[in-house]
Design a protein around this motif. Structure first.
Motif: not given
Length: 655
Positions: A190-198, A200-202, A593-598
């Motif tokens: 339902l909520l696919p990520s908008q960034w590739v290879e994201r 969760d770095t935690r 990239v991390d959760e925020h796309g960085k």
């Protein structure tokens, strides 16, 4: 042990815990033993040549003089050189504890003749080490090898201590092939990520606490061995300096039984790749015999016990077969495919690159088992050969022919002519490197005769076919498929992605389905070798003998209980060792990239900040409810994940 005086004289370099890989390694066991064996063997050969030349010199004057006077002079000169070599080698063999051979090799306090001879004799051993070995320095609690991991290297403990034990799977950061939670799957759809290879770095925090990231010299740590020890398993076994471990497993490319952890403050190990172990075994017959003996004692009886024809044999009978079995190796380690379409050139390539193990029509005097590697099973067809099957680790060949001979002798046929002798019905060739176990027919007959009650029923005989049908069988489409799979080495695959080009419309639903469950980045490329009406796509084939596992410094890539090769993203350090080892280029290194796309960065071995890389590959959608997504998404049944061994099934699907 190292001779202290010799070590000091040779100034073995250990500055800042970094040992230099050089000739000084040859003072360590088992290399000292190898050198000793080699020199003794060399001495016998030199003495044989010397005696032959003496005999030759005694005959020359009578039969060839005066025309061959120059030859006599050269022979005498050669004889003098031989005698000098014999004296030097004999001296080294008798005084090996003084390490004079190594001093001569290094040119320290010896004559030029001794130096040249030592260089000639010992250079092959040093060359093997230089090409296939490296020095690893690890701190306390570092994991050297992991249990259930396919062995790619052997290790010699040069300094320090370690222990062997079985640990809990979670200590090695291995995940069970469980399904992802329902809410995670729902969010994924339902909520696919908008960034590739994201990522969760935690979740990397826990792994970073026990991972020492140094590129290909990285390693995992187990801080608390008591807590990690698997209950109910043997107590940890201490390994001291000078011990060699993992060599038998590396030679066979089989899983390690136990995990090895450094217990001293620091340990220095010589890491030898499996290719190097094989070459060392070829260099030194004694080392090969040592490895073979270890294999006969610990692994061969278990392999024989799994054979249907040997079911019912007791332990002593299996051990007897293991004792009389002959262990042979064929082929090279180079990765070569046969791509010539011209039949004559193709036959020549096969004969050159695939050594003959068994020839069709030869007397069937033994049964063979594949110990490691693969073998082509073929039959003569005109002036060429047609593949009928291939053999992989654990497979056998020759039972049917040998049993036929045993039954013939049991019928007490009065006159056995040449035509009655059992003969092999197929040709067996090594594909790449192949290790085999050969059990002589006479020994098998003795064991089966002593165990008649448990002798299994007769091996099924193939139905007799008229010549026309036999011809049709040989030119069957399945044979063409086999030829292609063997020639291109796709026989490693157990879940190979095949695309039927007659059915595929190019809609890319398979690619999108894969991307939707893998961080918006598909784990395969819809491109690859084509043959007839199908394509072998660039997707991980889940090899039965996965080379990608060799050398992973943290054990991030491994084969789970379901037989799927997976990558633990948490402890992957991005060294790309697995991607380099994959002969099919089916592993990709990606930036994350991390959760925020960085972009996520990490320090390289020089301390520079570089993008963090992670290895990615097809994992057969491990954790998903329905899998594999690519196959399920295809609306035209044009994509299948298949075991290459099931050629008939593949042929039926492609028809």
């Amino acid at each position: 042990m190292i001779d202290p005086a010799m070590a000091e004289d040779l100034t073995i370099s250990q500055s800042h815990s970094t040992w230099q890989l050089d000739a000084t390694l040859l003072v360590f066991e088992p290399f000292r033993t190898m050198v000793s064996h080699h020199l003794q063997q060399r001495l016998r050969k030199l003495q044989g040549r010397y005696q032959r030349n003496l005999i030759k010199l005694g005959r020359l004057p009578r039969v060839q003089l005066p025309l061959q006077l120059q030859a006599v002079t050269e022979l005498i000169h050669s004889l003098n050189s031989l005698w000098q070599d014999i004296q030097l080698v004999s001296h080294w063999v008798k005084n090996d504890s003084a390490n004079e051979w190594l001093a001569a090799f290094l040119g320290k306090d010896t004559t030029e003749a001794a130096h040249q001879l030592a260089q000639k004799e010992l250079q092959p051993l040093l060359s093997i080490l230089l090409h296939h070995a490296t020095i690893r320095t690890m701190e306390k609690t570092a994991v050297v090898v992991r249990q259930s991991e396919h062995a790619g290297n052997a290790y010699l403990l040069l300094a320090g201590q370690a222990c062997a034990l079985q640990v809990k799977e979670k200590a090695l950061f291995r995940q069970r092939p469980e399904q992802h939670p329902w809410y995670q799957r729902l969010k994924q759809n339902l909520l696919p990520s908008q960034w590739v290879e994201r990522r969760d770095t935690r979740r990397y925090d826990a792994a970073q606490q026990v991972t020492v990231a140094q590129g290909r010299d990285s390693y995992l740590r187990i801080p608390d061995l008591t807590e990690a020890h698997q209950p109910g398993t043997p107590e940890p076994k201490l390994l001291e300096t000078g011990e060699l471990f993992g060599a038998v497993a590396a030679l066979q490319h089989s899983p390690h039984y136990r995990t090895i952890v450094v217990t001293s403050e620091q340990a220095i190990l010589l890491e030898i790749r499996w290719q190097g172990v094989r070459q060392l075994a070829r260099f030194d017959r004694g080392f090969r015999q040592f490895l073979d003996e270890q294999y006969r004692r610990h692994r061969l009886p278990a392999l024989l016990q799994q054979q249907p024809i040997l079911l019912g044999l007791n332990k002593s009978q299996l051990e007897h077969l293991a004792t009389v079995a002959e262990l042979d190796s064929y082929g090279a380690m180079d990765w070569k495919s046969v791509s010539d379409q011209n039949s004559d050139q193709r036959k020549s390539r096969i004969e050159q690159s695939e050594p003959l193990i068994i020839k069709e029509g030869d007397y069937a005097n033994a049964v063979i088992f594949i110990r490691a590697g693969y073998a082509r099973k073929s039959k003569a067809y005109g002036h060429s050969e047609r593949a009928l099957d291939y053999l992989r680790q654990g497979d056998s060949y020759g039972f049917q022919e040998v049993l036929g001979g045993i039954q013939l002798r049991s019928q007490q046929v009065s006159e056995l002519s040449e035509a009655h002798l059992p003969r092999y019905s197929c040709t067996i060739r090594a594909v790449g490197y192949t290790d085999i176990i050969r059990i002589p027919a006479r020994e098998l007959e003795k064991v089966l005769a002593a165990n008649k009650a448990s002798t299994p029923p007769e091996a099924p005989q193939p139905a007799a076919l008229p010549p026309s049908q036999q011809h049709e069988l040989l030119v069957h489409e399945a044979s063409d498929l086999l030829e292609f799979f063997i020639d291109q080495r796709f026989i490693y695959g157990t879940q190979t992605m095949l695309i039927n080009l007659d059915r595929c419309t190019g809609c890319d639903d398979c690619v999108r389905a894969c991307a939707s469950v893998h961080d918006q980045n598909p784990r395969f490329i819809r491109h690859g070798h084509q043959h007839g009406g199908f394509m072998v796509a660039n997707a991980c084939m889940q090899c039965s003998d996965p080379l990608c596992l060799d050398g992973c410094p943290t054990g991030a890539i491994y084969m789970n209980n379901a037989g799927t090769v997976v990558i633990n993203d948490d402890i992957c350090v991005g060294c790309s060792t697995c991607a380099d080892n994959c002969p099919f280029d089916n592993i990709q290194m990606v930036k994350i990239v991390d959760e925020h796309g960085k972009p996520v960065h990490a320090n390289d071995h020089q301390g520079k900040l570089v993008p963090q890389l992670k290895a990615t590959k097809c994992d057969m959608c491990t954790g998903q409810l329905n899998r594999p997504a690519c196959e399920l998404a295809c609306p035209h049944d044009a994509l299948r994940r298949v075991d290459i061994h099931q050629v008939e099934k593949i042929r039926d699907w492609l028809a």
